[in-house]
Enzyme design. Structure first.
Site, mmCIF file in Angstrom:
data_model
loop_
_atom_site.group_PDB
_atom_site.id
_atom_site.type_symbol
_atom_site.label_atom_id
_atom_site.label_comp_id
_atom_site.label_asym_id
_atom_site.label_seq_id
_atom_site.Cartn_x
_atom_site.Cartn_y
_atom_site.Cartn_z
ATOM 1 N N ASP A 60 26.223 -3.961 -0.712
ATOM 2 C CA ASP A 60 24.869 -4.523 -0.674
ATOM 3 C C ASP A 60 24.011 -3.567 0.148
ATOM 4 O O ASP A 60 24.302 -3.325 1.332
ATOM 5 C CB ASP A 60 24.969 -5.904 0.010
ATOM 6 C CG ASP A 60 23.631 -6.591 0.140
ATOM 7 O OD1 ASP A 60 22.585 -5.905 0.119
ATOM 8 O OD2 ASP A 60 23.629 -7.827 0.287
ATOM 9 N N TYR A 152 6.853 -7.993 -1.903
ATOM 10 C CA TYR A 152 7.273 -6.856 -2.741
ATOM 11 C C TYR A 152 6.337 -5.652 -2.548
ATOM 12 O O TYR A 152 6.799 -4.509 -2.370
ATOM 13 C CB TYR A 152 7.293 -7.320 -4.200
ATOM 14 C CG TYR A 152 7.802 -6.318 -5.191
ATOM 15 C CD1 TYR A 152 9.169 -6.069 -5.327
ATOM 16 C CD2 TYR A 152 6.922 -5.623 -6.029
ATOM 17 C CE1 TYR A 152 9.645 -5.160 -6.269
ATOM 18 C CE2 TYR A 152 7.389 -4.719 -6.973
ATOM 19 C CZ TYR A 152 8.752 -4.494 -7.091
ATOM 20 O OH TYR A 152 9.219 -3.597 -8.019
#
Ligand code: NDP
Length: 244
Positions: A60, A152
């Site tokens: 990850d 984002y």
């Protein structure tokens, strides 16, 4: 000796296509993945069909220790990394009134901190080799902003600052650092949008279509090649002219 490319989040979408395109131009490839599923197997097969090696490394990107471990795995197998593509990314879109702290944090952790985590572990090898390419996947919304994407857009704008700063740090070592800013690209990430919204977006793009993963991968191929050896610290839009 073959050149080696490490691509994060490469099991599907843009990352997958980048890995295949680099394999087609002769790179041995390391693909980072988070989830083990048939996407991973399909991608691995599509890469190996080009007669190059493919190493799949689990981890990850938001976890520093994972990144340390998978970069080491790539070095143990291939001995070097010539090209790093920081591609892994997620969205958690919603207006700020509804955005939870976790929605913000998760996106920053994967998109921005993840880019740092992998890069930090790769840079020593590139500095030592006095050669390397780091290519970060930003987004046009990191430049323009977008309602519903404060998390984002912040992560993608952060990637641009990171790219420019690192390009200045590593230029003297012949490590070139660039970013690309895709517009709307047809992948799982944008598949959630309704058809009429997609059509609406396409109508506002000068080239009148959404982009494909190939459109992005071809620019990455250029930035990974000898042909781009005098380009560093740049952000290249791949958006059909959406942002000028
Ligand atoms: P997808 O959602 O199709 O694929 C994202 C990939 O990233 C998957 O392989 C996913 O793996 C992986 N990933 C997500 N989180 C992690 C993590 N923490 N660690 C490791 N891998 C992870 O996205 P796209 O292909 O569309 O996007 C790729 C990049 O391009 C992203 O950075 C995105 O922000 C950027 N981009 C995309 C645009 C678009 O229109 N599609 C436009 C502009 C930029 P898993 O299967 O485990 O989830």
């Amino acid at each position: 000796m073959s050149k080696i490319a490490l691509i994060t989040g490469a099991t599907r979408g843009i990352g997958k296509q980048i890995a295949i395109t680099l394999a087609k131009s002769g790179f041995d490839v390391a693909i980072n993945y988070r989830t083990e599923n048939e996407d991973l197997e399909n991608t691995k097969k599509a890469i190996e069909e080009n007669g190059v090696k493919c190493l799949a490394v689990k981890g990850d990107v938001s976890n520093f220790e994972d990144c340390e471990a998978f970069v080491k795995q790539v070095i143990d197998e291939y001995g070097k990394i010539d090209v790093l593509v920081n591609n892994a990314g997620i969205t958690r879109d919603t207006l700020i009134m509804r955005m939870k702290e976790k929605d913000f944090k998760d996106v920053i952790d994967v998109n921005l901190t993840g880019t740092f985590n992998v890069t930090k572990n790769v840079v020593p090898y590139m500095m030592k080799a006095r050669s390397g390419r780091i290519i970060n996947i930003s987004s046009v919304v990191g430049i323009t902003g977008n309602a519903g994407q404060t998390n984002y857009s912040a992560s993608k704008a952060g990637i641009i600052g990171f790219t420019k700063s690192l390009a200045k740090e590593l230029g003297s070592r012949n490590v070139l650092v660039n970013a690309v800013a895709p517009g709307f690209i047809e992948t799982d990430m944008t598949a959630v949008l309704k058809e009429d919204i997609k059509q609406n977006i396409a109508n506002q793009i000068p080239l009148k279509r959404m982009g494909t993963p190939e459109d992005v991968a071809n620019v990455i191929k250029f930035l990974a090649s000898e042909e781009s050896s005098y380009i560093t610290g740049q952000v290249i839009n791949i958006d059909g002219g959406m942002v000028m």
